[in-house]
Structures are given as C-alpha cells and as structure tokens.
Design a protein around this motif. Structure first.
Motif, PDB file in Angstrom:
ATOM      1  N   THR A 190      -2.856  -9.992   1.216  1.00 13.34           N
ATOM      2  CA  THR A 190      -3.066 -10.994   0.167  1.00 13.34           C
ATOM      3  C   THR A 190      -2.571 -12.379   0.605  1.00 13.34           C
ATOM      4  OG1 THR A 190      -0.999 -10.282  -0.875  1.00 13.34           O
ATOM      5  CG2 THR A 190      -3.040  -9.397  -1.805  1.00 13.34           C
ATOM      6  N   LYS A 191      -1.493 -12.432   1.403  1.00 10.51           N
ATOM      7  CA  LYS A 191      -1.046 -13.721   1.935  1.00 10.51           C
ATOM      8  C   LYS A 191      -0.135 -13.469   3.125  1.00 10.51           C
ATOM      9  CE  LYS A 191      -0.680 -18.202   2.087  1.00 10.51           C
ATOM     10  NZ  LYS A 191      -1.865 -19.079   2.270  1.00 10.51           N
ATOM     11  N   ILE A 192      -0.383 -14.228   4.198  1.00 15.92           N
ATOM     12  CA  ILE A 192       0.379 -14.051   5.433  1.00 15.92           C
ATOM     13  C   ILE A 192       1.306 -15.242   5.643  1.00 15.92           C
ATOM     14  CG2 ILE A 192       0.226 -13.787   7.938  1.00 15.92           C
ATOM     15  CD1 ILE A 192      -2.731 -12.774   7.377  1.00 15.92           C
ATOM     16  N   VAL A 193       2.588 -14.964   5.786  1.00 11.75           N
ATOM     17  CA  VAL A 193       3.569 -16.019   6.054  1.00 11.75           C
ATOM     18  C   VAL A 193       4.178 -15.791   7.440  1.00 11.75           C
ATOM     19  CG1 VAL A 193       5.812 -16.948   5.341  1.00 11.75           C
ATOM     20  CG2 VAL A 193       4.051 -16.515   3.636  1.00 11.75           C
ATOM     21  N   ILE A 194       4.372 -16.897   8.169  1.00 17.50           N
ATOM     22  CA  ILE A 194       4.854 -16.825   9.554  1.00 17.50           C
ATOM     23  C   ILE A 194       6.253 -17.437   9.657  1.00 17.50           C
ATOM     24  CG2 ILE A 194       4.362 -17.558  11.941  1.00 17.50           C
ATOM     25  CD1 ILE A 194       1.411 -18.150  10.743  1.00 17.50           C
ATOM     26  N   ASP A 195       7.154 -16.712  10.310  1.00 17.42           N
ATOM     27  CA  ASP A 195       8.440 -17.295  10.709  1.00 17.42           C
ATOM     28  C   ASP A 195       8.289 -17.681  12.182  1.00 17.42           C
ATOM     29  OD1 ASP A 195      10.929 -17.861  11.699  1.00 17.42           O
ATOM     30  OD2 ASP A 195      11.938 -16.170  10.744  1.00 17.42           O
ATOM     31  N   PRO A 196       8.159 -18.978  12.478  1.00 19.06           N
ATOM     32  CA  PRO A 196       7.824 -19.366  13.860  1.00 19.06           C
ATOM     33  C   PRO A 196       8.954 -19.141  14.854  1.00 19.06           C
ATOM     34  CG  PRO A 196       8.104 -21.322  12.492  1.00 19.06           C
ATOM     35  CD  PRO A 196       8.250 -20.143  11.585  1.00 19.06           C
ATOM     36  N   TRP A 197      10.119 -18.776  14.373  1.00 12.86           N
ATOM     37  CA  TRP A 197      11.245 -18.559  15.284  1.00 12.86           C
ATOM     38  C   TRP A 197      11.596 -17.085  15.421  1.00 12.86           C
ATOM     39  CZ3 TRP A 197      12.484 -22.571  18.209  1.00 12.86           C
ATOM     40  CH2 TRP A 197      12.012 -23.824  17.783  1.00 12.86           C
ATOM     41  N   ALA A 198      10.944 -16.227  14.628  1.00 10.17           N
ATOM     42  CA  ALA A 198      11.253 -14.798  14.701  1.00 10.17           C
ATOM     43  C   ALA A 198      10.648 -14.199  15.965  1.00 10.17           C
ATOM     44  CB  ALA A 198      10.707 -14.080  13.475  1.00 10.17           C
ATOM     45  N   GLU A 199      11.359 -13.304  16.570  1.00  9.45           N
ATOM     46  CA  GLU A 199      10.864 -12.639  17.780  1.00  9.45           C
ATOM     47  C   GLU A 199      10.117 -11.360  17.428  1.00  9.45           C
ATOM     48  OE1 GLU A 199      10.885 -13.682  20.935  1.00  9.45           O
ATOM     49  OE2 GLU A 199      11.848 -15.563  20.337  1.00  9.45           O
TER      50      GLU A 199
END
Lengths: 219, 396
Positions: free
Chosen positions: B384-393
C-alpha cells in the motif's frame, strides 16, 4: 466604437502603439517575418518589478554575463558604446567579439541598440511598460540578426539557436530580477548518462551553460 | 552517496553517485532521513512521462536534516529537521504571490520544453523528468533543495518521520483534491483509486464535510484501508459489478456531488475500452489511458464537480466532453499547490486527528528499491505504501 460600452470600471486606456510594434491603433500586429537574410525574434515577459528597476538592471551592460547565455565579458567603452565577448560552444578558447552602440535610451522605458563592427551583426530594442492592473512590468524584446539559415541551423545543433537564446535570456533576466538567481541543474549529481542521455541533453539545450545569476536583490 | 537512478523504462538501479552541492544562493543540502516511492513514480518507471534521461535520480517525497545552506537562506540552519514539498517555488513571481505555487514561473530550468508541450511552464519538480525541470530527486542519501527559503517545512515537534513524511506530496495532494471537489456539508463524494492519494482524498473529504464517501478500487488491501477511513467500497473487478450502476444505487439515482479521479493516466479497466487504450498508447496514437476520467465524467451528478489529482501527461482519446457540457459540471485539477497545505495539515497530525503512517506496508533500504518498484507496479505482496530509510543497511 469606444462608446459601445460605457460600463468598464477597471478598463485601462488602449495604447495607440504598443511595445515593439505589438499594437497599432488598438489592433494586434504579429512579429516581423524572416526575410532577405534578416531573422527576427520578439518575446515578452511579465516581471513583478518596477519599470525603472528593470531598466537599470538591463542598462548595466557589464552585468550582462550574469544573465545572458555564452556572454563572457562586456566592457563599457564610452557613454553609448560597449565591447562584447561571446563564447561560441564547447571550446573555451573560441569566442566572437563585437562592439555595440545604444541608438536610443529612454530611462525607465526603452533601450535600442545595434552592433557596430565585429563578428556579430545584430540590432534590437527592449521596452518596459507597466502591466495592466499594476501587476508589474511587461518587458518586450525585439531583436534582429543577419545570419544565413545554414549558420542558424548549425547554432541549433551545437548550442543555442540565436532566436531561442533571446527567449532564454529574457527568461533568465526575469528569474534574476524576481528571485536573485537563475534556476540551474548543471553541477548536480546523476548516474551514467549513456549515449541516449547525452543526446537528449543536447536536444533539450541542457549543454548551454546557465549564466551565473547571483544578483543582490534590492530589498 | 547512494541514489536510485532511472536507467530506462522498467530499469531502476541503486548506484553510487557524487554528493550534491550548493549551486545557487537559495539552495540547501539535506541529509535525507526518510523518503518514499510515489504512485506517480510508476509513470516514470513505465515510461509514460517523456524527457527522462538515463542516470536521473528519482524521488519527490522526502524529508531530512539540513546539512548546509546557501548564503541567501536565512530561515534554515544546519541541524533543522524539514519536510520538503515536491513542487519547487520561488515565492516572488506573480503565481507564487497568488499562491498558485505549482505554477511558479522561475524554477524550471527547462521551461522551454514544457512551453512547447503545454503552452506555458509550471514549476520545477524533484526527480520528475527534464520537462519538469530535470532536478535530481530524493530517493538518495542527500539532496539539493533549491529555494530552500520558500518550500521546506520545519518540524519542531518530536513526531516520528513516518507521521510527517507524507506532507511532502500525497497528504496535501489528497487534501487539495478534496478541496478542489468543492464539498459542501452533507455531500456524497466518489473517489476512484484507493492508493495513498485516494486514501488521503477520502480522509480530507470527510474533514471538509462529506456525509458519505464511495471508494472504488480492485485490490482487497486498498479497499480495506478505504473502509478503515470510513468509506463505502466498490470493487469494480467483482463479477456483475458495474461502477455507474453501483454509484447510482448508492446515491438514490442522483450521482455523487463530487467525483475525484485519484488514478490518472495509467488506469486499468475491465472493459473493452481498456483494450482500446492499451492498443492506442502502444502505437503512440494516445499517450494516456483515461478510462477512470471517462467514468467519473459519466458518474458525477448534474452541476457537480470533478476533481483530478491523478496525473495526466499528454493526449487523451474519447473523453465524453458532451456529457461534461450537458450536465454543466466543473472540473478542477493540477499539480498540488503544496505550500498552502503543509502547515495546516501538520497541525492536524500534531493534534492526532489523522495518522498518515497508517498506510505504510513496506519499510525498505535503498538497495531494495529496484525490486520494490516492480512490486509497487504489480501491486503484489499487499503493498500500500513503501517508505525508504536511505541509511539502513538491512530491511526493518
């Protein structure tokens, strides 16, 4: 005809003659057409600044490199004359130079000029008129080049067609006057462009260097 | 830094690129803390929006912490936490002064491209084709924000990123869609598409006084989400369901006072016209597939309003303009005038009136983005919605 309607509470007087031959006797006139080796471009922009502020910025020709594409340097050489240096493409060592003379200078209203020798044969005028409804200034530029169709086509392929350059320069002038900078994307990060990406950059005119901008706004 | 690059139709890659730097006096550089994939990113992924260049950094929904500011940015400083609107506005031109921020005159470096296509150019957008400015987007670790003195909204409370991230686009977009649909107290509103914008349009329609909201989609998780916000749902893919009949049945034959097309140019249709549009777009005789638009024009009541937050890019075929004229409907549409809505909507989140994070289904890393574009396009894995943590490995 003027009496056919009497209720026009906010109407402004119709100008008998408008900027750069746009209006004559209340009637619109189209821009001049290219012929006999002359190419014309007429363009206008509504800028939210006063006529006098815009006139001052335009008339300060040594600042032209801030907002005119490919212009490397302008030197004032006399009360009505200046010397212009323009880059011609990717090669920084190649440039063209010419002298320019102001033919008509009406502070806050109009400047007309022509080249007087050198590598470019051009003439033009810029007119600053209060926009209807007090919404700023309509700036109209009419410029004429003497240039063969072949040369103009070549310019289109290698950088900016001179007609489009006049349109883009007025856009840069407006951005600089209204915001104190010119929007740019050159210098931002990106992934590999590849052949198609690079071809598109040329087609979209993105290889022409965006002028420096950076003009301290009068607050 | 790592960034998500568009490398061609259906080809998105996470690559290492240069860090952004200040290029203009009103720029800021953000270290991005959360970013998202938008439904409209799929139009880029699927190649529907022209003037993309391989290597373009995608993403226009992001927030972060100010890393550096240009010399003319006086309202922000290093360390400030901000949400950035996806439309870039100068704040000084005639349009910004009229608060039509998405029509800003001074932020599109490629204005001539949009002028050629649309007559006049709108504002620049992050990560959304060169016609729309060519700005690098925010599915990355850092981003350059032009006119940072005008757009970014400071978050001074300790609300988590996920609750305020959607102020960057989809919540204001859904809200403006509801506002554009000119709802009066007691109205019935029909919403096509229960993706994130549709959901926020449903929520906003209720906030603005709707008595009943009818939501149309085909995906069970989306219809469930719409019901959780209070809508009556219609599944157009169910056998024997005809949307126009359903809408008449649910409005006493009157039709909804307002219709909202939160789908846009890549509508799916179970009808023959769906096939017709696929063929015509495939052979370039049509650029958009407007089956929802056609249905919404047909469905809206006499004198009603049609609001269109769904994106359209080019030429549409067989739009029933006679029906629009015959019923005297009003249509309102366009890119969101973000700057009008961010602050008031933040206040609603701060007061706990709505929890935007409730729509999130996937939390991912930058390296997972390419595969998730495919999931997002195929609507698989109950997304339904994709959220990105740009620092997560690794994925949360």
């Amino acid at each position: 005809m003027e009496r056919a309607l009497t209720e026009k509470p906010h109407a402004e007087t119709v100008p008998q003659s408008g900027a750069a031959g746009t209006i004559l006797n209340g009637h619109y006139l189209p821009p001049p057409v290219d012929k006999d080796g002359k190419q014309w471009v007429r363009t206008s922009a509504l800028i939210v600044k006063s006529t006098s502020e815009l006139y001052e910025l335009w008339r300060d020709v040594e600042k032209a490199p801030l907002w005119q594409e490919q212009i490397a340097e302008v030197l004032v050489t006399g009360p009505k004359t200046s010397h212009w240096v323009m880059l011609t493409g990717d090669d920084p060592d190649k440039s063209i130079e010419w002298d320019s003379e102001v033919l008509n200078d009406e502070p806050g209203k109009r400047v007309a000029w022509r080249s007087i020798g050198g590598d470019s044969d051009n003439a033009g005028e810029v007119i600053f008129e209060a926009a209807p409804g007090g919404r700023g200034t309509i700036v109209t530029v009419l410029q004429e080049f003497r240039m063969s169709k072949l040369a103009s086509t070549w310019e289109t392929l290698t950088g900016r067609n001179p007609k489009q350059a006049v349109i883009e320069n007025l856009r840069h002038f407006k951005a600089l006057a209204e915001t104190g900078e010119i929007p740019r994307i050159q210098g931002q990060p990106h992934g590999p462009r590849g052949t198609s990406g690079n071809a598109k950059k040329s087609i979209y005119g993105e290889k022409v260097a965006t002028p420096a901008g950076e003009h301290q706004l009068a607050s | 830094m790592k960034a998500v690059c568009w490398m061609g139709t259906s080809d998105v890659q996470t690559l290492t690129v240069d860090d952004p730097r200040i290029l203009n006096p009103h720029d800021a550089i953000l270290k991005i803390t959360r970013t998202a994939i938008c439904g409209s990113d799929l139009h880029l992924y699927d190649g529907f929006i022209p003037t993309m260049e391989s290597g373009d950094i995608l993403g226009h929904e992001f927030m972060g912490v100010v890393e550096e500011v240009g010399k003319e940015v006086t309202n922000l400083q290093r360390g400030d936490r901000v949400v950035v609107p996806f439309t870039i506005a100068c704040g000084n031109c005639l349009f910004c002064k009229k608060k039509i921020w998405s029509a800003c005159d001074n932020t599109n470096p490629n204005a001539h491209l949009m002028e050629a296509a649309y007559g006049y150019s709108g504002s620049g957008l992050f990560g959304y084709s060169h016609m729309m400015g060519g700005y690098a987007g925010g599915q990355a670790q850092y981003v350059r924000v032009p006119f940072a003195n005008v757009g970014p909204l400071k978050i001074e409370s300790d609300l988590p990123d996920e609750k305020v991230l959607f102020l960057s686009d989809i919540f204001p977009t859904g809200y403006m869609a509801a506002e554009n649909s000119r709802i009066q107290e007691g109205d019935t509103v029909a919403v096509w598409g229960c993706g994130p914008v549709g959901i926020f349009a449903i929520a906003s329609a209720f906030m603005l006084g709707a008595a009943r909201v009818i939501a149309i989609d085909r995906l069970p998780e989306r219809l469930e989400m719409a019901r959780s916000f209070g809508a009556i749902t219609v599944d157009y893919s169910e056998e024997d369901v005809d949307v126009l009949t359903a809408i008449k049945d649910l409005t006493g034959g009157m039709g909804p006072d307002s219709c909202i097309d939160a789908v846009g140019l890549e509508a799916h249709s179970t009808e023959l016209q769906g096939f017709y549009d696929k063929v015509k777009t495939a052979v370039m005789l049509e650029t958009d597939r407007p089956s929802v638009l056609r249905q919404a024009i047909q469905a809206v009541r006499k004198g009603g309003t049609l609001s269109i937050p769904g994106v359209y890019g080019g030429l549409l075929d067989k739009v029933p303009f006679g029906a629009a004229f015959g019923k005297g409907i009003t249509m309102k549409m366009g890119q969101t005038n973000m700057h009008n809505y961010m602050k008031p909507l933040l206040e609603r989140v701060e007061k706990g009136q709505i929890d935007p994070s409730s729509i999130i289904s996937h939390r991912i890393t930058l390296d997972q983005v390419p595969e998730m574009y495919k999931v997002w396009r195929d609507k698989s894995d109950h997304v339904t919605k994709i959220v990105i943590d740009p620092w997560a490995e690794r994925a949360a």
